[in-house]
Design an enzyme around this catalytic site. Structure first.
Site, short mmCIF file in Angstrom:
data_model
loop_
_atom_site.label_atom_id
_atom_site.label_comp_id
_atom_site.label_asym_id
_atom_site.label_seq_id
_atom_site.Cartn_x
_atom_site.Cartn_y
_atom_site.Cartn_z
N GLU A 92 0.95 -1.32 -0.33
CA GLU A 92 -0.35 0.01 0.10
C GLU A 92 0.91 1.25 0.12
OE1 GLU A 92 -3.20 -0.58 2.82
OE2 GLU A 92 -3.89 -2.66 2.35
N GLU B 124 -3.81 -9.96 -0.16
CA GLU B 124 -4.58 -10.50 1.48
C GLU B 124 -6.55 -11.03 1.07
OE1 GLU B 124 -4.35 -6.56 3.18
OE2 GLU B 124 -2.28 -6.65 2.98
#
Length: 819
Positions: free
Chosen positions: A194, A265
């Protein structure tokens, strides 16, 4: 291999052009090696000796190395040439007392638990861990995605384009690869987490590909908002929290002909969670190009809480009451958002870990029905009258010789026959058919309507580094029905046995028809139902709708006047009422009927009409309150001992029940408690056939201690939106939904003996989903508006002399005869 030569200027010039200081490149051919894999982590000892120009030893380096190949082609990540499905999990370094200071011993415990639950891959979130992680993954056999310490979570669109940070990003990627390049377990490099999508990421990927062309590079950044992005920095399409429909759509498009999709994820494990994990894997296992994912995450980041004197705080079951954001004067905070693991901070498994193990089971089983071809010996006419199953070796590189196979035949949840199977050699990814020594003559003599199931169980034949001999690694349960096995269907008539009414056991015997009850559409919201604390309250999930708009946590039950009439020896008690949610105009209409028979049986039936304004409610059911007798040193007084026939043994919900099997289970109400860091809904079991609760009573005049039992026998009913008849679900707890909803830590919950018992009977309950960070509950697991019903037959019984199973058979026969 160019060698530095300083004898003259020309030699120095040439050496300066071609010699790489400090780097030696060579290619070795090693014969007869065994490839390293998660199933067979074969390691070899390498020894590198550095000598000076005259032959003196300068440095010696020994290491354990493995041989394996990794490549990306045709939408597959190939490990040793096989498209291994990655059943992985994200791992952070965390210790409940030491924080990020994690020992090798604790990491070994983590990895052993992962292996024991059939996980085969780890993502090092979100930084290179202590090197002992890679060393242990090498040793135990777990694929590792090594991740650079690059994250700019709240500045994704800025830092990756700021040249002041470029060298830092690149250097962190380089240091990771330079330290860890020789570990066989590492199958991919991750550029970070991220931190946006900038030119520096493509530069870092280019450096990795040049430095180590043997491994692919992955990075989620450019895919965050577009699964179909070109994303040249990543060799794997690795999104996070994409829905099942989204990943299926990506695979169906065939726009990408090279890369596989592996979720970096998914299935956010916050609290009571991991709904639809099996639905994800149904898609993954059946769709080319989808190759698994990494569950978020392995463990809760809880810290031990203490009181003002420094004493540890505990929950009602004696486990530590974990602290989280905001408990230590830390502001701002995400509160319990970091309690999102498959295990608690002290590595106690949460119930969803059973589902994880089931997903990765090494053997799959299915029926071989009449007329199907057989590769097994003995497929003669006589053999066709025996049960036959097809077994598939779900491994990629090894056989099943390390496992033992056993079977159980169940009738109404009870094991009536069992045995073992000796399997022939099964090559990886191959199937064979086997016969079981079970014939129709055995089952056809059972009473008509008896439910039959076959359990197939696989256990470790010997000790492994992560499990003891006999440890279960997987099981399948198959149903024998009139469709699949008509010749095995029980055909004997049920016998109606006269049962006398229960005696007065002493204590305050409450007529079953007068037990305190109320309808309910509320459950103590799970973290997926809605985050409830701090700035994140109501940010995701349905909390805003259910609590702040509809007010389902504050429903008011308005019972009507009861009408009593008699039919022969039976007493019929009927009443109607309304369950009112303060924010909804339409009330839930409720009709409650009680049929009290002279033989001690009482039928309770509750009908509830869920209006359109309350569609997709949390549950539709009833709460029964069973008060405890006054406790003493001799007895608890609570309704404590529990047994049931239904799904078990662990908690299970409509979208997390693949690991559950129907059986006859024994437990206690206390042990139904599940220790989630933030108290919430827990302990539900699907497909109830019957249950019994037992209460210890005060010592009578004879000086003999006695017990009283309550038997509840369920009936199936139709549920809006579902086909066929559905069995109800249930939970039993010493805490009501209101208590769980009000608590913020487990230490807030009452503990100790003499507590009342709450019995919840649900016509239906909403699935769990993963909306705390990811997709909400799938529509097929949500509740529709319409008519719901809970119907059960109840009676008291004497646990010292009455057999609950026999009582169940008796009432079922009586009900069938009465139709």
């Amino acid at each position: 291999m160019p060698v530095w030569d300083a004898t003259n200027e020309a030699a120095q010039l040439i050496g300066g052009m071609f010699v790489e200081p400090g780097l030696v490149r060579c290619q070795l051919e090693v014969p007869k090696i065994r490839a390293w894999s998660h199933e067979s982590p074969q390691l070899y000892r390498s020894l590198a000796v550095l000598r000076d120009p005259v032959g003196n030893v300068v440095h010696v380096h020994a290491a354990k190395v493995g041989f394996r190949s990794v490549e990306v082609a045709n939408n597959e990540l190939l490990i040793n040439g096989e498209a291994v499905l990655l059943h992985g999990v994200n791992l952070h370094e965390h210790h409940p007392d030491l924080g990020r200071a994690v020992t090798a011993e604790l990491t070994r415990q983590d990895l052993q638990m992962m292996k024991a639950h059939n996980l085969n891959a780890v993502r090092a979130a979100h930084y290179p861990h202590d090197e002992h992680l890679a060393e242990l993954c090498d040793e135990l056999g777990l694929y590792l995605v090594d991740e650079a310490n690059v994250e700019s979570h709240a500045r994704q669109r800025s830092l990756c384009h700021d040249p002041r940070f470029s060298s830092s990003i690149l250097e962190r990627v380089q240091r990771m690869a330079q330290r860890d390049a020789h570990h066989a377990c590492i199958i991919a490099w991750s550029l970070g987490n991220e931190s946006g999508d900038g030119a520096i990421h493509e530069a870092a990927a280019a450096w990795l590909r040049r430095y180590d062309p043997t491994r692919p590079v992955q990075y989620e950044g450019p895919l965050m908002h577009d699964l179909f992005a070109e994303a040249p920095a990543t060799d794997i399409v690795c999104p996070m929290y994409s829905s099942i429909d989204e990943i299926r759509s990506w695979a169906a498009s065939s726009k990408d002909q090279r890369r596989p999709l592996i979720l970096c994820e998914y299935s956010h494990a916050m609290g009571n969670s991991n709904g639809s994990l099996s639905d994800y894997w149904d898609a993954i296992e059946s769709t080319h190009g989808l190759q698994g994912g990494f569950i978020w995450e392995w463990l809760d980041h809880g810290l031990r809480r203490t009181d003002s004197s420094g004493a540890t705080l505990y929950g009602p079951d004696g486990s530590v009451s974990w602290g989280y954001g905001g408990d230590f004067g830390d502001q701002p905070t995400d509160n319990n958002f970091i309690c999102d693991g498959l295990v608690s901070a002290d590595r106690t498994a949460h119930p969803a870990l059973d589902e994880v193990r089931h997903i990765g089971r090494p053997v799959r089983a299915s029926w071989v029905l009449s007329g199907a071809g057989s590769s097994a010996a003995g497929s003669s006419a006589a053999g066709s009258k025996m049960l036959r199953v097809e077994l598939r070796n779900a491994r990629w590189f090894s056989g099943l010789e390390d496992l033992k196979t056993s079977w159980q035949l169940l009738a109404d949840g009870e094991v009536i026959d069992s045995g073992t199977l000796v399997l022939p050699v099964m090559a990886p990814r191959k199937s064979l058919q086997v016969k079981l020594p079970i014939r129709p003559a055995v089952t056809s003599k059972l009473p008509l309507g008896t439910e039959l199931h076959l359990n197939l169980i696989w256990t470790q034949a010997g000790r492994t580094p992560w499990a003891t001999a006999g440890s279960e690694v997987g099981r399948e349960q198959l149903s024998l029905t009139t469709t699949t096995h008509p010749q095995f269907v029980p055909r004997a008539q049920r016998r109606c046995v006269a049962i006398q009414a229960s005696e007065d056991f002493g204590g305050s015997v409450q007529q079953i028809a007068e037990i305190d009850w109320k309808p309910t559409i509320f459950r103590a919201l799970t973290d997926n139902d809605g985050l409830r604390q701090g700035w994140m309250r109501g940010l995701v999930g349905g909390l805003h709708r259910w609590v702040e708009v509809q007010g389902v946590d504050r429903c008011v039950w308005k019972p009507g006047v009861e009408r009593v009439r008699h039919r022969g020896s039976d007493t019929l008690r009927t009443s109607s009422g309304e369950l009112v949610a303060p924010g909804v105009d339409d009330a839930i209409k409720v009709i409650r009927k009680a049929r009290v028979q002279a033989d001690g049986w009482t039928q309770l039936s509750i009908e509830m009409g869920l209006p359109a304004a309350l569609h997709d409610s949390l549950r539709v059911g009833v709460e029964l309150l069973l008060p405890a007798e006054p406790s003493s040193a001799e007895h608890d007084g609570a309704w404590e001992q529990l047994q049931w026939v239904g799904n078990g043994p662990g908690e299970n919900y409509s979208d997390r029940c693949s690991a559950a099997t129907l059986g006859h289970w024994t437990s206690t109400v206390t042990d139904q408690y599940e220790d989630y860091a933030l108290p919430q809904e827990h302990g539900h079991r699907q497909h109830l056939r019957w249950l019994s609760l037992t209460q210890a009573l005060p010592t009578g005049r004879t000086g003999r201690r006695s017990r009283r039992g309550l038997l509840v026998v369920a009936e199936p009913h139709r549920v809006p939106g579902l086909s066929g008849l559905q069995w109800p679900g249930f939970s039993t707890r010493h805490h009501s939904d209101e208590e769980l909803w009000a608590a913020r830590h487990t230490s807030d919950l009452a503990s100790g003996p003499g507590r009342s018992t709450y019995l919840y009977l649900d016509a239906a309950q909403r699935g769990l989903g993963t909306a705390s960070c990811g997709p909400d509950t799938l529509s097929k697991y949500q509740l529709r508006a319409g008519r719901y019903q809970v119907s059960v037959w109840c009676r008291y019984f004497d646990p010292s002399s009455d057999d609950p199973q026999e009582l169940v058979r008796s009432i079922r026969a009586a009900v069938e005869a009465d139709r």
